[in-house]
Scaffold this motif. Structure first.
Motif, PDB file in Angstrom:
ATOM      1  N   ARG A 108       9.064  -3.777  11.693  1.00 25.70           N
ATOM      2  CA  ARG A 108       9.415  -3.461  13.086  1.00 25.70           C
ATOM      3  C   ARG A 108      10.583  -4.303  13.576  1.00 25.70           C
ATOM      4  NH1 ARG A 108       4.607  -4.568  16.545  1.00 25.70           N
ATOM      5  NH2 ARG A 108       5.946  -3.823  18.205  1.00 25.70           N
ATOM      6  N   MET A 112      14.120  -2.991  14.927  1.00 24.97           N
ATOM      7  CA  MET A 112      14.616  -3.374  16.248  1.00 24.97           C
ATOM      8  C   MET A 112      16.069  -3.832  16.133  1.00 24.97           C
ATOM      9  SD  MET A 112      13.158  -6.438  18.579  1.00 24.97           S
ATOM     10  CE  MET A 112      14.185  -7.249  19.774  1.00 24.97           C
ATOM     11  N   LEU A 115      18.393  -0.843  15.587  1.00 27.46           N
ATOM     12  CA  LEU A 115      18.728  -0.122  16.820  1.00 27.46           C
ATOM     13  C   LEU A 115      19.841  -0.834  17.578  1.00 27.46           C
ATOM     14  CD1 LEU A 115      18.270   2.029  18.992  1.00 27.46           C
ATOM     15  CD2 LEU A 115      16.364   0.678  19.868  1.00 27.46           C
ATOM     16  N   ARG A 116      19.741  -2.156  17.654  1.00 27.43           N
ATOM     17  CA  ARG A 116      20.769  -2.910  18.379  1.00 27.43           C
ATOM     18  C   ARG A 116      22.113  -2.838  17.666  1.00 27.43           C
ATOM     19  NH1 ARG A 116      18.304  -8.516  20.266  1.00 27.43           N
ATOM     20  NH2 ARG A 116      20.157  -8.487  21.557  1.00 27.43           N
ATOM     21  N   LEU A 119      23.691   0.526  18.308  1.00 27.94           N
ATOM     22  CA  LEU A 119      24.310   0.571  19.641  1.00 27.94           C
ATOM     23  C   LEU A 119      25.654  -0.157  19.627  1.00 27.94           C
ATOM     24  CD1 LEU A 119      21.088  -0.001  21.751  1.00 27.94           C
ATOM     25  CD2 LEU A 119      22.609   1.970  21.992  1.00 27.94           C
ATOM     26  N   TYR A 144      11.582   5.919  11.756  1.00 25.44           N
ATOM     27  CA  TYR A 144      12.268   4.903  12.561  1.00 25.44           C
ATOM     28  C   TYR A 144      13.757   5.221  12.672  1.00 25.44           C
ATOM     29  CZ  TYR A 144       9.076   1.087  13.734  1.00 25.44           C
ATOM     30  OH  TYR A 144       8.126   0.312  14.323  1.00 25.44           O
ATOM     31  N   ASN A 148      15.707   6.054  16.084  1.00 25.26           N
ATOM     32  CA  ASN A 148      16.803   5.167  16.512  1.00 25.26           C
ATOM     33  C   ASN A 148      18.063   5.989  16.786  1.00 25.26           C
ATOM     34  OD1 ASN A 148      15.416   2.776  16.454  1.00 25.26           O
ATOM     35  ND2 ASN A 148      16.144   2.132  14.435  1.00 25.26           N
ATOM     36  N   MET A 180      11.242  12.167  26.395  1.00 27.87           N
ATOM     37  CA  MET A 180      10.920  10.754  26.658  1.00 27.87           C
ATOM     38  C   MET A 180      12.182   9.903  26.660  1.00 27.87           C
ATOM     39  SD  MET A 180       7.584  10.133  24.328  1.00 27.87           S
ATOM     40  CE  MET A 180       6.808   8.675  24.946  1.00 27.87           C
TER      41      MET A 180
ATOM     42  N   VAL B  33       8.518  -7.766  19.936  1.00 27.45           N
ATOM     43  CA  VAL B  33       9.309  -6.833  19.129  1.00 27.45           C
ATOM     44  C   VAL B  33       9.453  -5.532  19.888  1.00 27.45           C
ATOM     45  CG1 VAL B  33       9.522  -5.654  16.917  1.00 27.45           C
ATOM     46  CG2 VAL B  33       8.420  -7.878  17.026  1.00 27.45           C
ATOM     47  N   LEU B  34      10.649  -5.354  20.460  1.00 27.48           N
ATOM     48  CA  LEU B  34      10.888  -4.155  21.257  1.00 27.48           C
ATOM     49  C   LEU B  34      11.603  -3.124  20.383  1.00 27.48           C
ATOM     50  CD1 LEU B  34      10.400  -3.071  24.064  1.00 27.48           C
ATOM     51  CD2 LEU B  34      12.529  -4.094  24.800  1.00 27.48           C
ATOM     52  N   ASP B  35      10.879  -2.617  19.385  1.00 25.86           N
ATOM     53  CA  ASP B  35      11.465  -1.603  18.514  1.00 25.86           C
ATOM     54  C   ASP B  35      11.297  -0.230  19.168  1.00 25.86           C
ATOM     55  OD1 ASP B  35       8.707  -1.616  18.227  1.00 25.86           O
ATOM     56  OD2 ASP B  35       8.805  -0.669  16.280  1.00 25.86           O
ATOM     57  N   ILE B  36      11.835   0.799  18.519  1.00 26.22           N
ATOM     58  CA  ILE B  36      11.854   2.124  19.153  1.00 26.22           C
ATOM     59  C   ILE B  36      10.440   2.683  19.353  1.00 26.22           C
ATOM     60  CG2 ILE B  36      12.191   3.467  17.006  1.00 26.22           C
ATOM     61  CD1 ILE B  36      14.019   4.205  20.275  1.00 26.22           C
ATOM     62  N   MET B  37       9.517   2.380  18.441  1.00 29.16           N
ATOM     63  CA  MET B  37       8.155   2.894  18.590  1.00 29.16           C
ATOM     64  C   MET B  37       7.478   2.235  19.801  1.00 29.16           C
ATOM     65  SD  MET B  37       7.921   5.142  16.276  1.00 29.16           S
ATOM     66  CE  MET B  37       8.544   5.614  14.672  1.00 29.16           C
ATOM     67  N   THR B  38       7.753   0.941  19.996  1.00 33.70           N
ATOM     68  CA  THR B  38       7.212   0.244  21.167  1.00 33.70           C
ATOM     69  C   THR B  38       7.810   0.846  22.434  1.00 33.70           C
ATOM     70  OG1 THR B  38       7.112  -1.740  19.822  1.00 33.70           O
ATOM     71  CG2 THR B  38       6.864  -2.044  22.191  1.00 33.70           C
ATOM     72  N   LEU B  39       9.118   1.099  22.376  1.00 33.31           N
ATOM     73  CA  LEU B  39       9.794   1.714  23.529  1.00 33.31           C
ATOM     74  C   LEU B  39       9.123   3.024  23.921  1.00 33.31           C
ATOM     75  CD1 LEU B  39      13.604   1.314  22.917  1.00 33.31           C
ATOM     76  CD2 LEU B  39      12.403   0.721  24.979  1.00 33.31           C
ATOM     77  N   LEU B  40       8.789   3.815  22.900  1.00 35.03           N
ATOM     78  CA  LEU B  40       8.175   5.119  23.183  1.00 35.03           C
ATOM     79  C   LEU B  40       6.787   4.974  23.796  1.00 35.03           C
ATOM     80  CD1 LEU B  40       9.217   7.194  20.034  1.00 35.03           C
ATOM     81  CD2 LEU B  40      10.169   7.324  22.322  1.00 35.03           C
ATOM     82  N   ARG B  47      10.515   2.219  30.119  1.00 35.07           N
ATOM     83  CA  ARG B  47      11.273   2.602  28.924  1.00 35.07           C
ATOM     84  C   ARG B  47      12.763   2.656  29.245  1.00 35.07           C
ATOM     85  NH1 ARG B  47       9.856   7.633  28.120  1.00 35.07           N
ATOM     86  NH2 ARG B  47       7.785   6.970  27.479  1.00 35.07           N
ATOM     87  N   LEU B  51      15.391   0.244  27.396  1.00 32.48           N
ATOM     88  CA  LEU B  51      16.448   0.833  26.573  1.00 32.48           C
ATOM     89  C   LEU B  51      17.822   0.383  27.083  1.00 32.48           C
ATOM     90  CD1 LEU B  51      16.774   2.630  24.118  1.00 32.48           C
ATOM     91  CD2 LEU B  51      16.809   4.613  25.600  1.00 32.48           C
ATOM     92  N   ILE B  54      18.384  -3.190  25.988  1.00 30.20           N
ATOM     93  CA  ILE B  54      18.750  -3.242  24.556  1.00 30.20           C
ATOM     94  C   ILE B  54      20.236  -2.892  24.409  1.00 30.20           C
ATOM     95  CG2 ILE B  54      18.422  -2.129  22.311  1.00 30.20           C
ATOM     96  CD1 ILE B  54      15.459  -1.844  23.002  1.00 30.20           C
TER      97      ILE B  54
END
Lengths: 269, 112
Positions: A108, A112, A115-116, A119, A144, A148, A180, B33-40, B47, B51, B54
């Motif tokens: 995870r 994370m 993703l950063r 971006l 994932y 992302n 979402m 841990v603010l990964d995408i699954m946590t975000l969702l 959210r 986002l 991030i």
């Protein structure tokens, strides 16, 4: 406001034609004068390296997402000798088994960071390199890497096929995940049996049905072209056979994308 | 004057936040841990804030508000909620308060 658009090409199931569509859209848009960067984010099954066999690559997209290199290390200019009015850059994913294993085992925290980094890559390409489009060729479904990519994208192009489970899954993705993350999306139906597209009115009727099912614009319905599927990975239809109906359909799709993003279709960049 | 008012609003929101969670959102402490699954899994309002944070990396509530189009005080409340959930970090530099996503970042496990 960002100067360009990040378009993520996504599907629920594999084998819908995401990679060939991403590659050809990138080719068409750069031929029309746009600056385009095509990124292979299908880290579990990379394939763009077969299309763009760039010499002497030192770093892959994987390395960038892991924080091991800078954006400039993974970008390759493949515009030369193709008669393009714009620039075409590619960033390739590492096809080695070791890299795929590392992707599968990613935790995870690693995702994370990915993703950063994604971006940051978006910012670099749109703001520093003035790209008009970043096209993300994603992995199918809800991994994932693909989520992302959805998070980073401005516009989603959903590629779906004439398959009940694919359609149901894609509808779920659109209705839940995309909403979402507040994403705009359009649908491109691919590999539709030719007998369902015998004339204009049946095609329109079918397009209406898909539009109602997805509650999204359906940009076009592409028949199943065996000759396209038989082409080698290195062949880019839009460059090598621009008059083929597949290339012409995707030229129309590119025009629709340009219109939706407020850029004049086919006009000067 | 405006800065003093904003400070006051911050204090009020923080003291309110101690008593109850914002908009009824369940305040669960994360593992940083603010990964995408946590975000969702976050409620919609958080959210969007998470986002944006991030995306910005390090930002004040005002910067986040500019991106989301919501009021600064609202974003301040949501950012503080993310801090309490241990997904973000709060840092005061003079009169300014900056928020960052927790840097507790690992990596991909490399194959042998």
């Amino acid at each position: 406001m960002d100067p360009g658009t990040v378009l993520a090409v996504h599907s629920y199931k594999g084998g819908t034609g995401k990679t060939i569509i991403s590659t050809n859209l990138a080719a068409i848009l750069s031929r029309e004068g746009r600056n385009v960067c095509l990124i292979d984010l299908d880290l579990r099954a990379p394939s763009l390296d077969k299309t763009f066999g760039v010499e002497g690559e030192k770093f892959w997209v994987n390395d960038f997402l892991d924080g091991e290199c800078e954006p400039s290390d993974i970008l390759f200019d493949v515009s030369t000798g193709r008669g393009l009015k714009g620039r075409l850059l590619v960033a390739l994913a590492n096809p080695s088994m070791e890299a795929i294993r590392a992707t599968v085992a990613s935790d995870r925290k690693g995702e994370m960071r990915a993703l950063r980094r994604l971006l940051a890559l978006r910012d670099h390409l749109l703001k520093k390199l003035a790209m008009d489009y970043i096209i993300l060729d994603t992995s199918p479904g809800l991994s994932y890497a693909s989520i992302n990519a959805v998070a980073v994208a401005d516009l989603m192009l959903v590629v779906a096929t004439w398959d009940a489970s694919d359609l149901a899954g894609a509808q779920g993705m659109v209705g839940e995940l995309y909403s979402m993350l507040e994403k705009r999306a359009i649908v491109l139906m691919n590999k539709i049996p030719r007998q369902l597209l015998i004339n204009g009115s049946t095609k329109r009727r079918l397009a209406d049905q898909f539009k109602k099912a997805f509650k999204l614009p359906v940009v076009d319905l592409i028949p199943c072209y065996c000759e396209v599927l038989r082409q080698e990975r290195s062949t880019i239809m839009a460059f090598e056979r621009p008059k083929h109906p597949f290339s012409r359909t995707l030229t129309g799709v590119a025009k629709r994308i340009e219109e939706s993003e407020g850029l004049s279709a086919g006009g000067p960049p | 004057m405006l800065i003093r008012m904003e400070k006051k609003i911050d204090l009020i929101i923080r003291s309110l936040g101690k008593g109850r969670s914002t908009q009824g959102a369940e305040e669960v402490k994360g593992a940083g841990v603010l990964d995408i699954m946590t975000l969702l899994s976050l409620p919609d309002h958080l959210r969007r804030t998470a986002l944006t944070l991030i995306k910005l990396g390090r930002a004040m509530a005002e910067d986040v508000a500019k991106e989301t189009g919501r009021a600064r005080a609202i974003e301040s409340a949501y950012l503080n909620q993310l801090v309490r959930m241990e997904y973000a970090r709060r840092e005061r530099v003079g009169k300014r308060v900056y928020f960052t996503v927790e840097e507790n970042v690992g990596g991909r496990r490399r194959g042998s």
